[in-house]
Design a protein around this motif. Sequence first.
Motif, PDB file in Angstrom:
ATOM      1  N   ARG A 295     -10.625 -19.260  40.722  1.00  0.00           N
ATOM      2  CA  ARG A 295      -9.858 -18.627  39.652  1.00  0.00           C
ATOM      3  C   ARG A 295      -8.858 -19.593  39.020  1.00  0.00           C
ATOM      4  O   ARG A 295      -7.742 -19.229  38.655  1.00  0.00           O
ATOM      5  CB  ARG A 295      -9.138 -17.369  40.155  1.00  0.00           C
ATOM      6  N   THR A 296      -9.256 -20.874  38.962  1.00  0.00           N
ATOM      7  CA  THR A 296      -8.385 -21.887  38.375  1.00  0.00           C
ATOM      8  C   THR A 296      -8.990 -22.504  37.117  1.00  0.00           C
ATOM      9  O   THR A 296      -8.366 -23.343  36.491  1.00  0.00           O
ATOM     10  CB  THR A 296      -8.091 -22.998  39.393  1.00  0.00           C
ATOM     11  N   GLU A 306      -6.521  -9.350  37.480  1.00  0.00           N
ATOM     12  CA  GLU A 306      -5.302 -10.164  37.613  1.00  0.00           C
ATOM     13  C   GLU A 306      -4.756 -10.422  36.216  1.00  0.00           C
ATOM     14  O   GLU A 306      -4.996 -11.479  35.627  1.00  0.00           O
ATOM     15  CB  GLU A 306      -5.654 -11.525  38.239  1.00  0.00           C
ATOM     16  N   ASN A 309      -3.270 -13.859  35.319  1.00  0.00           N
ATOM     17  CA  ASN A 309      -3.903 -15.145  35.676  1.00  0.00           C
ATOM     18  C   ASN A 309      -4.992 -15.546  34.690  1.00  0.00           C
ATOM     19  O   ASN A 309      -6.039 -14.921  34.619  1.00  0.00           O
ATOM     20  CB  ASN A 309      -4.478 -15.052  37.096  1.00  0.00           C
TER      21      ASN A 309
END
Length: 532
Positions: A295-296, A306, A309
């Motif tokens: 999730r980056t 999220e 994010n």
Amino acid sequence: MSSSLLLHGGPILTMDPTNPEVEAIGMANGRIIAVGDLDSVRSELGSKVEEIDLKGRMAIPGFYDAHAHVMGVGYALTQIDVSSAAVDSIEDILVAVKERVDVTEPGKWIIGQGYDQASLAENRHPTREDLDKISPHHPVVLWRSCHHILAANSLALKLAGIDADTPDPDDGTIDRDSHGVPTGVLREAAGNPVSRAIGSPTEDDIAIALDAGGQAFRKYGITSVSEAGIRRPEEFRAYQRLWGQGKLALRTWLMMIIDDTLDELASLGMSSGFGDDWMRIGNAKLFSDGSIGGRTARMSMPYEGEAENVGLYMIPPEAITERVLRAHKAGFQVGIHAIGDAAISSVLDAYEEAQRQMPRKDPRFRIEHCSIIDETIIDRISKLGAIPIPGTTFLHDMRPVYLQNLGEHRVRYAYAMKTFKERGIVTAASSDAPVSSQNPMIGIQTMVTRKDRLGDEIFPEERIRLDDAIAAYTKNGAYASFAEGTKGMLSPGMLADVAIMETNLRDVDPDNLGNVRCDVTIADGAVVYERA
Ligand SMILES: [Zn+2]
């Protein structure tokens, strides 16, 4: 060893559109000298000829993995495999780590590679507490498959100087429990102190890893690779040592990381392409974001569940542009790791700006991975003539994680080989090994079936033909590194690099392509691997 080699007796796919399938192929002095019917090829070869009867097996050009980490594969061979192929649970991981602990001197690092929390029975990352139970006296670090996240035990955290008082770095996160104490899970730059504590491999270590890694590619019929990142002089020296000794297992295009190893070369006036058919200075390389599993990867919209994010930029977009301009002006081809749609857009901004400021006729900008895209991005790629380097095995390994993290609509064009082809976009397939297996047949199976390892489909309208999938893994890799004049096709004058598969791939159920083994790998006209 005889000086020439003749192959016949099975389908030979040349990847040459003017002559796609031939009866025989003749090689001498490391080059292909004749293709065509058996009699004419035989007459072209001298009297000292070694023959391989294919007996119905298929021969194709040696595979080209357009983005892989041969060093990383080599290191992984000396580390513990905690990938989903080897373990099902944290429990399993602890057993494997304990086995290694029992035979390792206290104080020495224990390193594992490749876990994926989503595939573990516990559905979470391993923690310091898990690892401390079995390894109080050895520092332990387990890398997640994406290599952007790691799990460390207490001793490893201590050696890295990370405790409850350590702040999160700008571009990383230290996971913490409800008391603010690190759990052992470190994301992105937060893991750097652990890498530093482990220390860097020496030139000798790297040379050993490169040789082991290279052999592990050869057994799949791979003869060329683009090594996705030289950061340290020791890495370049190890490559140069093996190259100088004639021991490099793979023809290698070395991506040079901007700000690490690229700038010194640029200051000497060197640029992409310097070298010979075994080793060349490749494209300038940068990381613009992270991974989908972690999730980056930088997205334009938040990850599922999220709201805050959207992932991370490894470097801000303005800095991407500045670095791309620097490399482009120094004459380098540029290739940037970009996975999320926001990251890919900023990479395209930088490429477009580079062409505005200093137009080059055939820059062949690469987008490493190029995962989450939409129609606007596809238009921009097509206009620029940029080359996506899709991780075609990622869908096979990680489809559930992609869907879980992004939802179905955003993965519509993930590794959309059919759409790319229809839009005239050249794509060079890659494994990103050790992130995924370097076996190109798994990537080929995935391109042909659009099914993951569980057999679940994902946008089957993006399926492509077997021949196109092989092209993505051979001639397109050559094109992405300006080597289409020497590699990727079996035609006269080309380098004599060939993979002989164990069967005729056209007779194989597409769902089983990934299981087809390579029987013989030929590089420079000589057999360099033969399956026992
Ligand atoms: Zn990579």
